[in-house]
Motif scaffolding. Structure first.
Motif, PDB file in Angstrom:
ATOM      1  N   VAL A 469       3.024   1.891  -0.123  1.00 30.47           N
ATOM      2  CA  VAL A 469       3.825   1.191  -1.137  1.00 30.47           C
ATOM      3  C   VAL A 469       4.036   2.031  -2.388  1.00 30.47           C
ATOM      4  CG1 VAL A 469       3.160  -1.073  -0.284  1.00 30.47           C
ATOM      5  CG2 VAL A 469       1.758   0.042  -2.025  1.00 30.47           C
ATOM      6  N   THR A 470       3.140   2.982  -2.658  1.00 28.68           N
ATOM      7  CA  THR A 470       3.271   3.813  -3.858  1.00 28.68           C
ATOM      8  C   THR A 470       3.052   5.268  -3.500  1.00 28.68           C
ATOM      9  OG1 THR A 470       0.945   3.514  -4.414  1.00 28.68           O
ATOM     10  CG2 THR A 470       2.514   1.990  -5.409  1.00 28.68           C
ATOM     11  N   SER A 471       3.614   6.133  -4.330  1.00 37.78           N
ATOM     12  CA  SER A 471       3.408   7.569  -4.128  1.00 37.78           C
ATOM     13  C   SER A 471       2.002   7.990  -4.535  1.00 37.78           C
ATOM     14  CB  SER A 471       4.441   8.363  -4.932  1.00 37.78           C
ATOM     15  OG  SER A 471       4.362   8.019  -6.316  1.00 37.78           O
ATOM     16  N   LYS A 472       1.438   7.303  -5.553  1.00 36.81           N
ATOM     17  CA  LYS A 472       0.078   7.584  -5.985  1.00 36.81           C
ATOM     18  C   LYS A 472      -0.869   6.555  -5.375  1.00 36.81           C
ATOM     19  CE  LYS A 472       1.539   9.509 -10.435  1.00 36.81           C
ATOM     20  NZ  LYS A 472       1.400   9.402 -11.904  1.00 36.81           N
ATOM     21  N   PRO A 473      -2.116   6.924  -5.173  1.00 34.62           N
ATOM     22  CA  PRO A 473      -3.073   5.949  -4.609  1.00 34.62           C
ATOM     23  C   PRO A 473      -3.287   4.775  -5.561  1.00 34.62           C
ATOM     24  CG  PRO A 473      -3.965   8.187  -4.574  1.00 34.62           C
ATOM     25  CD  PRO A 473      -2.715   8.244  -5.367  1.00 34.62           C
ATOM     26  N   ALA A 474      -2.969   3.578  -5.098  1.00 34.47           N
ATOM     27  CA  ALA A 474      -3.136   2.365  -5.905  1.00 34.47           C
ATOM     28  C   ALA A 474      -3.518   1.222  -4.973  1.00 34.47           C
ATOM     29  CB  ALA A 474      -1.865   2.028  -6.670  1.00 34.47           C
ATOM     30  N   PRO A 475      -4.634   0.567  -5.228  1.00 28.29           N
ATOM     31  CA  PRO A 475      -5.053  -0.543  -4.356  1.00 28.29           C
ATOM     32  C   PRO A 475      -4.061  -1.701  -4.404  1.00 28.29           C
ATOM     33  CG  PRO A 475      -6.861   0.202  -5.764  1.00 28.29           C
ATOM     34  CD  PRO A 475      -5.621   0.856  -6.271  1.00 28.29           C
ATOM     35  N   ILE A 476      -3.899  -2.355  -3.267  1.00 30.66           N
ATOM     36  CA  ILE A 476      -3.109  -3.586  -3.188  1.00 30.66           C
ATOM     37  C   ILE A 476      -4.067  -4.746  -3.428  1.00 30.66           C
ATOM     38  CG2 ILE A 476      -1.671  -5.034  -1.717  1.00 30.66           C
ATOM     39  CD1 ILE A 476      -0.795  -2.529  -0.249  1.00 30.66           C
ATOM     40  N   CYS A 477      -3.877  -5.462  -4.523  1.00 29.23           N
ATOM     41  CA  CYS A 477      -4.810  -6.520  -4.919  1.00 29.23           C
ATOM     42  C   CYS A 477      -4.519  -7.851  -4.245  1.00 29.23           C
ATOM     43  CB  CYS A 477      -4.778  -6.700  -6.441  1.00 29.23           C
ATOM     44  SG  CYS A 477      -5.213  -5.211  -7.364  1.00 29.23           S
ATOM     45  N   CYS A 478      -3.249  -8.134  -3.934  1.00 29.15           N
ATOM     46  CA  CYS A 478      -2.896  -9.426  -3.353  1.00 29.15           C
ATOM     47  C   CYS A 478      -1.560  -9.312  -2.642  1.00 29.15           C
ATOM     48  CB  CYS A 478      -2.844 -10.511  -4.428  1.00 29.15           C
ATOM     49  SG  CYS A 478      -1.807 -10.084  -5.847  1.00 29.15           S
ATOM     50  N   ILE A 479      -1.384 -10.117  -1.601  1.00 29.15           N
ATOM     51  CA  ILE A 479      -0.117 -10.192  -0.881  1.00 29.15           C
ATOM     52  C   ILE A 479       0.129 -11.644  -0.512  1.00 29.15           C
ATOM     53  CG2 ILE A 479      -0.209  -7.852   0.064  1.00 29.15           C
ATOM     54  CD1 ILE A 479      -1.176  -9.046   2.691  1.00 29.15           C
TER      55      ILE A 479
END
Length: 704
Positions: A469-479
């Motif tokens: 979802v992102t170019s940089k590492p970023a956690p997905i907190c909710c979907i």
């Protein structure tokens, strides 16, 4: 002690074996030991019925029918000595075909032939006396044993044909393991220790002997007694017949807290006794077990790990034994009754109890079931909503919508009074039937697009696609999916909210504006709005078609971080949890812009009421239905409890203490689907999960 379906066996005069026929009440005395008998076990088959007795100097197998015939002919019955000088024997067990006998003597298990004196195998590896051993019914040549192991516990699985060690567990607890049972139906083993802990492990090959559950029987016993006592107090002492309701479970000041050693684990014919009972809720696939302790007998349901009944020895004045040293139970009920043998921990006494299983459970459960039926909860609204709670919201909404200032009115004709001296009664949330033709046709066309979900298909377990979802590492907190399943919203730790198509082929929209990680996202019922909360203590409502927020609630509204928020009552309200309370907000969304006041927010929101969750520092999860009218809101707190709120009554209606061993971080309700219809009772089911404590399925009607 030992029990079969029609016989009981126990030591008499220490070195004699007494076999008592339950049907004829005739005792059979068998002599052959010189030292005290320390272990007894019946065979697996009924014909011929075998019984094995063991002492320090010998192990003897007796055939009951042959011994009875010899006594009738005036002869002395004799058994077959299958082992000698094995040491202190704590447990004996027949194999499934009654051809071998496992003898637990000291740190070893001796596999003996049941026909003659022959040692088939000698199994070692335990570091302390072996206390119990059981044969596996579905896997041949497998024996499971538990031991003290220097007061540390270990569980070992043996292939006794070769004596090879298959599996050895780590240390389970600080108290000795005393009892063991194999659950054939669920392929599990259940073992109990001296401090009242009940361990359940899976024997399925792919599970690698993992621990399924750890049950503290002392806490479960206290919870059950408190529940029966409270329910008896609510329905009145005159209707209460349970002895548990009359006893106060609070320990007197200065008294000594006792341990609860688990002496026996045995199968229970619970469903046989209650298959026609409507008042007693029991699942058809549930498994029930007797748990014999030093202070009483307990019935536990392995489907939910809760107690169904409790018999305390001290509640019966005619029973001379208050603390049991050992006990035995018949596996199957005869005329609804179970025979139980207990020995005193301090005296040479043996008592025989006849327990009416149906009467025991009915007298204890009828109280809180009767109390629960009077105020049974339901997710689907069964009656019209009262004005108590939502009157402020409706007044607020009417004031917000009024954009014309108050002006004096001039009437040129006489006006007749309406006759009302007070505000007329009105239904707050009656469905809107005055739909325009275009709206009706549009609704019908959208409904036609929904395909019925194929119920016979398998669950979605096949890997389909992966998307970064992102170019940089970023956690997905909710979907969260939208109600029709066509859109997917994701909240990221980099402060952004993304919207994708359900097949993850395209990014439909990106929302930015939060100043912290996004905690939760939620769709509206009509899929026009998206709600998000963040660590920056703000709540934003976005228009799905635009990139800017329609409504912003800033930090001044909330003292703590808003961890969860959602639309409620078919987009009529917003629910959010903040600290130990959750808020009910009424709102009005306006997307129009004024060129002169372009930076002023035209949407409005007002607090209707706050609800505080009792005895907790923070609400960890919240759930409510938005797709249809429902008054029920479920909350979970950091105190490991679940609390049910009825917003129609404006108060908390039920509390489930210690729902999990840790704080619940997710509540999942059956919120309905646009693709399938279900029975109304199905919406009363919900699931909870906690870290390291699995997933539990609950029924709102019974709160179990």
């Amino acid at each position: 002690l030992a029990c079969s379906q029609h016989h009981c066996a126990f030591p008499l005069n220490r070195n004699e074996l007494c076999v008592w026929n339950i049907a004829t009440a005739q005792p059979l005395q068998l002599s052959g030991h010189h030292y005290s008998i320390s272990a007894i076990s019946f065979g697996s088959k009924r014909n011929p019925l075998l019984v094995c007795s063991a002492s320090r100097e010998r192990v003897i197998v007796w055939e009951i029918d042959e011994c009875v015939k010899k006594v009738q002919n005036g002869l002395s019955p004799r058994g077959i000595v299958i082992g000698t000088l094995l040491g202190m024997v704590l447990h004996v067990r027949f194999s499934l075909d009654d051809q071998q006998v496992a003898v637990c003597a000291g740190n070893r298990i001796y596999m003996l032939s049941a026909k003659n004196e022959a040692v088939l195998a000698e199994l070692d590896g335990h570091l302390a006396p072996v206390t119990a051993a059981e044969f596996c019914t579905w896997e041949k040549n497998m024996l499971i044993s538990v031991s003290e192991d220097r007061t540390f516990k270990a569980r070992k699985v043996w292939d006794y044909s070769t004596g090879q060690l298959i599996y050895q567990s780590g240390v389970l607890t600080t108290s000795p393991l005393l009892s063991l049972l194999i659950d054939d139906k669920n392929k599990q083993i259940i073992t109990g220790c001296a401090d009242g802990q009940l361990w359940i492990f899976s024997l399925i090959s792919d599970h690698n002997y993992r621990c399924i559950a750890l049950i503290n029987l002392k806490k479960e016993q206290e919870k059950f007694c408190n529940k029966v006592w409270k329910s008896g107090k609510e329905i009145g002492e005159g209707q209460n017949t349970s002895k548990l309701c009359k006893t106060n479970n609070r320990r007197p000041e200065g008294s000594v807290e006792m341990s609860l050693p688990i002496l026996l684990i045995e199968h229970c014919d619970f469903l046989v006794c209650f298959h026609n009972e409507e008042n007693i809720p029991s699942a058809q696939n549930a498994t029930y077990f007797w748990i014999g302790t030093s202070t009483g007998l307990l019935i536990i349901n392995l489907a939910n790990f809760e107690l169904e009944g409790f018999l305390s020895y001290k509640d019966y004045s005619d029973l001379s034994i208050q603390f049991a040293g050992s006990c035995a139970l018949t596996q199957k009920t005869v005329n609804g009754k179970v025979l139980c043998l207990i020995t005193s921990m301090f005296e040479d006494l043996i008592a025989v109890l006849e327990v009416n299983l149906a009467a025991l459970v009915r007298t204890q459960q009828s109280d809180f079931l009767l109390c629960g039926n009077k105020k049974s909860l339901s997710v689907i609204a069964r009656y019209r909503v009262t004005l108590f709670l939502f009157i402020n919201a409706m007044v607020c909404e009417s004031r917000v919508k009024s954009t014309v200032k108050d002006q004096p009115l001039v009437f040129h004709n006489k006006i007749k009074s309406s006759g009302y001296t007070s505000a007329p009664q009105m239904s707050m949330f009656s469905p809107n039937n005055n739909l325009k033709k275009k709206e009706v046709s549009k609704w019908k066309t959208t409904c036609r697009r929904k395909k019925e979900y194929p119920l016979e298909s398998y669950p979605p377990i096949k890997y389909e696609k992966e998307l970064s979802v992102t170019s940089k590492p970023a956690p997905i907190c909710c979907i969260q999916y939208s109600g029709d399943g066509e859109m997917l919203a994701c909240g990221l730790a980099d402060k952004a909210v993304l919207i994708f198509n359900s097949d993850l082929t395209d990014t439909c929209n990106v929302f930015t504006g939060h100043d912290g990680a996004v905690n939760s996202v939620g769709w509206s019922h009509d899929k026009k709005w998206l709600l998000s909360t963040s660590e920056d203590r703000t709540l934003r409502v976005w228009s799905v078609c635009k990139n800017e927020p329609v409504l912003i609630l800033g930090k001044e509204k909330f003292q703590k971080t808003v961890h969860f928020a959602q639309f409620y009552f078919i987009d009529a309200f917003i629910l959010l949890c903040c600290g130990p309370e959750f808020h009910l907000l009424s709102f009005r969304l306006d997307t129009t812009k004024d060129d002169l006041k372009r930076y002023k927010q035209r949407s409005a929101c007002k607090l209707v009421q706050k609800f505080h969750m009792a005895s907790t520092m923070e609400i960890t999860s919240l759930s409510a239905v938005n797709d249809f009218y429902s008054h029920i809101v479920l909350t979970a707190g950091s105190n490991r409890a679940l609390e049910v709120f009825d917003l129609n009554a404006g108060c908390s209606t039920a509390v489930i203490p210690e729902a999990h061993s840790r704080s619940v971080y997710q509540i999942c309700q059956n919120k309905g689907s646009a693709f399938s219809t279900q029975q109304p009772e199905a919406y009363n089911l919900f699931m909870t999960t906690a870290a390291g404590d699995g997933i539990k399925l609950w029924d709102l009607r019974t709160l179990r």
